[in-house]
Design a protein around this motif. Structure first.
Motif, PDB file in Angstrom:
ATOM      1  N   LEU A  60      -5.289  -1.941  -3.203  1.00 20.85           N
ATOM      2  CA  LEU A  60      -6.208  -0.796  -3.142  1.00 20.85           C
ATOM      3  C   LEU A  60      -6.224  -0.257  -1.714  1.00 20.85           C
ATOM      4  N   PHE A  61      -6.382   1.068  -1.577  1.00 19.36           N
ATOM      5  CA  PHE A  61      -6.395   1.673  -0.242  1.00 19.36           C
ATOM      6  C   PHE A  61      -7.721   1.370   0.452  1.00 19.36           C
ATOM      7  N   PRO A  62      -7.696   0.658   1.586  1.00 19.45           N
ATOM      8  CA  PRO A  62      -8.960   0.251   2.212  1.00 19.45           C
ATOM      9  C   PRO A  62      -9.718   1.412   2.851  1.00 19.45           C
ATOM     10  N   HIS A  63      -9.013   2.533   3.129  1.00 14.72           N
ATOM     11  CA  HIS A  63      -9.705   3.641   3.790  1.00 14.72           C
ATOM     12  C   HIS A  63     -10.350   4.591   2.790  1.00 14.72           C
ATOM     13  N   THR A  67      -3.192   3.604  10.254  1.00 11.87           N
ATOM     14  CA  THR A  67      -2.792   3.245  11.615  1.00 11.87           C
ATOM     15  C   THR A  67      -3.624   3.993  12.659  1.00 11.87           C
ATOM     16  N   LEU A  68      -4.604   4.769  12.197  1.00 13.37           N
ATOM     17  CA  LEU A  68      -5.407   5.569  13.129  1.00 13.37           C
ATOM     18  C   LEU A  68      -6.067   4.741  14.237  1.00 13.37           C
ATOM     19  N   HIS A 120      -1.267  10.614   3.943  1.00  8.83           N
ATOM     20  CA  HIS A 120      -2.493  10.177   3.279  1.00  8.83           C
ATOM     21  C   HIS A 120      -2.732   8.678   3.333  1.00  8.83           C
ATOM     22  N   VAL A 121      -1.710   7.897   3.642  1.00  5.00           N
ATOM     23  CA  VAL A 121      -1.918   6.449   3.709  1.00  5.00           C
ATOM     24  C   VAL A 121      -1.557   5.893   5.087  1.00  5.00           C
ATOM     25  N   LEU A 150       0.834  -1.202   0.000  1.00  8.54           N
ATOM     26  CA  LEU A 150       0.000   0.000   0.000  1.00  8.54           C
ATOM     27  C   LEU A 150       0.868   1.251   0.000  1.00  8.54           C
ATOM     28  N   LEU A 151       1.991   1.185   0.724  1.00  5.80           N
ATOM     29  CA  LEU A 151       2.900   2.333   0.743  1.00  5.80           C
ATOM     30  C   LEU A 151       3.588   2.476  -0.612  1.00  5.80           C
TER      31      LEU A 151
END
Ligand SMILES: Nc1ncnc2c1ncn2[C@@H]1O[C@H](COP(=O)(O)OP(=O)(O)OP(=O)(O)O)[C@@H](O)[C@H]1O
Ligand SMILES: [Mg+2]
Lengths: 292, 361
Positions: free
Chosen positions: B88-91, A211-212, A205-206, A188-189
């Protein structure tokens, strides 16, 4: 035939009900009832001999708004926030590194992380006190190195309290962060970089959004204890630093004003409920399928 | 000659001292569909990661449109990647995923809206803009990943086994769709797969990779019909191998001895010399099965017959013990076709249909 091996459905249901009932009973007796008692206490008047008496009143909550106490609450909150920030700044890179290192070493490092829990935190707080004392090893080393001429006054300061709280609470920040970092897929990074985001943009943005839940869980586990660990303030802050926890303790044990202590305690519970709610929201945003 | 879009020169890469890519040179032309084909662990993903900039080569250079990429970080390379597991970005929802790259470029809102819609329409996902990736099927997620990369209008798209997670039918459909996209947009694709059929049917050119070494680079036809070595021959489709020895060369022809049979064949791509050991390679569909009384061919017994829809595959064990795979187009009216299991037959081929390789190659 798999069914033969299982107890008949009615038995299974009975067992399940029994187990469920037991855990509900446990929660009811040890969580809900005490909290309701505290809530009730906060709504009563104080009584010199029986501690509590009718009629019902909101007086204790009104007194919480007294500028004097408000000041203490805000100071305590600022101290707790500083502690949380300290834990986050130390814990975030640590948890990230922990999730990246060779899998063989990880269990050992996680074990080392929780090893201090085997020593009572009161004992560890006294150890820090020794460390920071005017004739303690830290000042001794600085003096010997010639960096200072006279011992620094490290003890009985806000800094000492924050240091103690960060030290005691850091594992509670690292563990939930480590859990989210372990689930994080490195592609993802890379995908973010591939799409034109630099390191900083990828972080913002990622990495942060993903990790929120860990950040919030860690905050939850650090912020509230940092408001309440009165003995750390007692030992490392002397009489100069007061936490909400000190107020609650004083009201119950010294001032014997149970309704007021209970009201302060309800304040903490409410803060915790608020944070839990925020955590749930963040988790839900990341989870699959479920409508918000 | 047009200059290549991407040019890899003498690339070398090792992980912990173990070489993964060796002296690899490869050009990708503008607008072409190039496939990296090779078995698991041969270095395909590593090569893509080097091109994308996630890793750096130990030796060699990478140039894109004439510019050296060595010091260019991934975010500034004008190419995009479709990851094997989509990534894909899950958020973010589908729209947010596709818009991600444009937002990082700080494009105006209206332009982002327009281009994201276009990209989603291109992959037929216009109605799914507000879904989260986790709420989509595998094929739909795959298409989001493609739209997310294409919306940036790259000159080169890297695709790492993008279809390997899909079932056979969806896979076939996505192959056609990808091919259509590539033709319509004119973007060069570097497509990774370990499925030789997929490689042959989709590509303009195929690069066969084995143990970090480029084995052959050519059109699907060249790779299939004129493999550069035994590895390529075996990896790209089924093949039958007949050991033979060169008896003499006669100008354009070469005479060989194959299992006691003298055959005069056209000269191969290398210069054979008398006494040299060679291998004759024959695809199953190039083998002819003759009756036991035929005047040439290698005798054997039919040990397996498999009806495959349009073809009939048989396994024939020669008297020498070697097994030969034969694939014949199914034709009920063909009289030459009625041999049965256990029957003795002779196996032969039309001279010139074989592909000759030196035995030590
Ligand atoms: N980060 C790494 N560290 C060490 N070795 C690695 C690393 N990445 C890849 N390798 C090794 O390099 C070799 C090539 O890996 P690569 O992922 O490029 O193969 P591949 O051709 O993509 O295979 P597959 O078809 O299975 O995806 C493998 O042997 C792998 O174990
Ligand atoms: Mg791979």
């Amino acid at each position: 035939m798999a069914e033969v091996a299982l107890p008949p459905p009615r038995h299974r249901n009975l067992l399940r009900s029994a187990l469920l009932g037991l855990s509900w009973g446990w929660l009811l007796a040890l969580v809900l009832v005490p909290n309701l008692l505290v809530l009730a206490a906060s709504l009563l008047n104080r009584d010199p001999t029986h501690f509590l008496q009718l009629p019902l009143t909101l007086d204790s909550y009104r007194r919480l708004l007294d500028p004097l106490y408000l000041r203490v609450f805000l100071d305590s909150l600022a101290l707790a926030l500083a502690t949380t920030l300290g834990c986050l700044l130390l814990g975030y890179p640590f948890a990230w590194a922990l999730s990246r290192i060779d899998g063989r070493w990880r269990p050992l490092l996680v074990f080392l992380l929780i090893l201090p829990f085997w020593t009572n935190s009161l004992v560890r707080t006294y150890a820090i006190k020794q460390l920071l004392a005017a004739n303690g090893p830290l000042n001794g080393a600085l003096l010997a190195l010639g960096l200072i001429d006279a011992p620094l006054e490290l003890l009985y300061t806000q800094g000492a309290v924050i240091l103690g709280l960060v030290y005691l609470l850091l594992p509670f920040m690292i563990l939930p962060l480590y859990a989210v970092f372990e689930d994080l897929r490195p592609e993802l990074l890379l995908a973010s970089r591939d799409l034109g985001a630099g390191r900083l943009a990828t972080f913002v943005h990622v990495l942060i959004p993903l990790t929120l839940p860990g950040i919030l869980a860690g905050t939850l586990l650090v912020l509230l204890p940092a408001l309440g660990m009165f003995y750390v303030a007692d030992i490392l802050g002397g009489a100069r630093v007061l936490l909400v926890g000190n107020i609650i303790k004083n009201q119950f044990l010294d001032a014997r004003d149970w309704p007021f202590g209970a009201a302060a305690s309800i304040l903490l519970t409410a803060a915790m409920a608020l944070l839990l709610f925020a955590h749930r929201l963040a988790r839900r945003r990341l989870r699959d399928g479920e409508a918000p | 000659m047009t200059s290549p879009l991407l040019s890899l020169r003498a690339i070398g890469k090792a992980y912990a001292g173990r070489p993964v890519l060796l002296d690899l040179s490869l050009d990708v032309l503008d607008g072409e569909f190039l496939t990296l084909l090779g078995p698991s662990g041969c270095g395909k993903t590593t090569l893509l990661r080097l091109i994308a900039g996630f890793e750096h080569p130990d030796q060699g250079s990478i140039q894109l449109a004439g510019a050296d990429l060595t010091a260019v970080p991934p975010e500034r390379r004008p190419l995009n990647t479709v990851f094997q597991q989509y990534a894909l970005f899950p958020h973010l929802d589908v729209f947010g995923n596709v818009a991600y790259g444009l937002r990082r470029e700080r494009r105006p809102r209206a332009e982002i809206d327009l281009r994201v819609r276009e990209a989603l329409d291109l992959v037929q996902l216009g109605e799914f803009a507000r879904r989260k990736p986790q709420q989509l099927s595998g094929g739909q997620q795959q298409r989001v990943a493609i739209a997310r990369a294409l919306v940036k209008r790259p000159r080169l798209l890297l695709l790492d086994e993008p279809l390997s997670a899909l079932d056979a039918k969806l896979r076939r459909q996505m192959q056609l769709e990808l091919k259509r996209l590539q033709r319509e947009l004119g973007i060069a694709f570097v497509f990774v797969t370990h499925d030789q059929e997929e490689a042959l049917s989709m590509s303009d050119r195929v690069a066969v990779l084995h143990a970090g070494v480029l084995q052959q680079l050519g059109t699907p036809r060249e790779v299939y019909e004129r493999p550069a070595n035994l590895f390529t021959a075996r990896f790209v489709g089924e093949t039958n191998l007949f050991p033979a020895r060169v008896l003499e060369t006669q100008g354009e022809r070469v005479v060989v001895d194959c299992a006691g049979q003298r055959r005069t064949l056209p000269t191969p791509g290398f210069a054979p010399h008398a006494g040299q050991a060679v291998n004759l390679l024959l695809r199953p569909e190039d083998i002819r099965v003759l009756g036991p009384d035929a005047d040439h061919g290698l005798p054997g017994t039919v040990i397996e017959r498999n009806y495959k829809g349009s073809t009939l595959d048989s396994l024939i064990r020669l008297d020498s013990g070697q097994e030969v795979l034969v694939s014949e187009f199914f034709d009920e009216d063909d009289p030459a076709f009625d041999y049965r299991l256990g029957e003795t037959v002779k196996v032969s081929w039309v001279d010139g249909w074989e592909w000759m390789l030196p035995a030590d190659g």
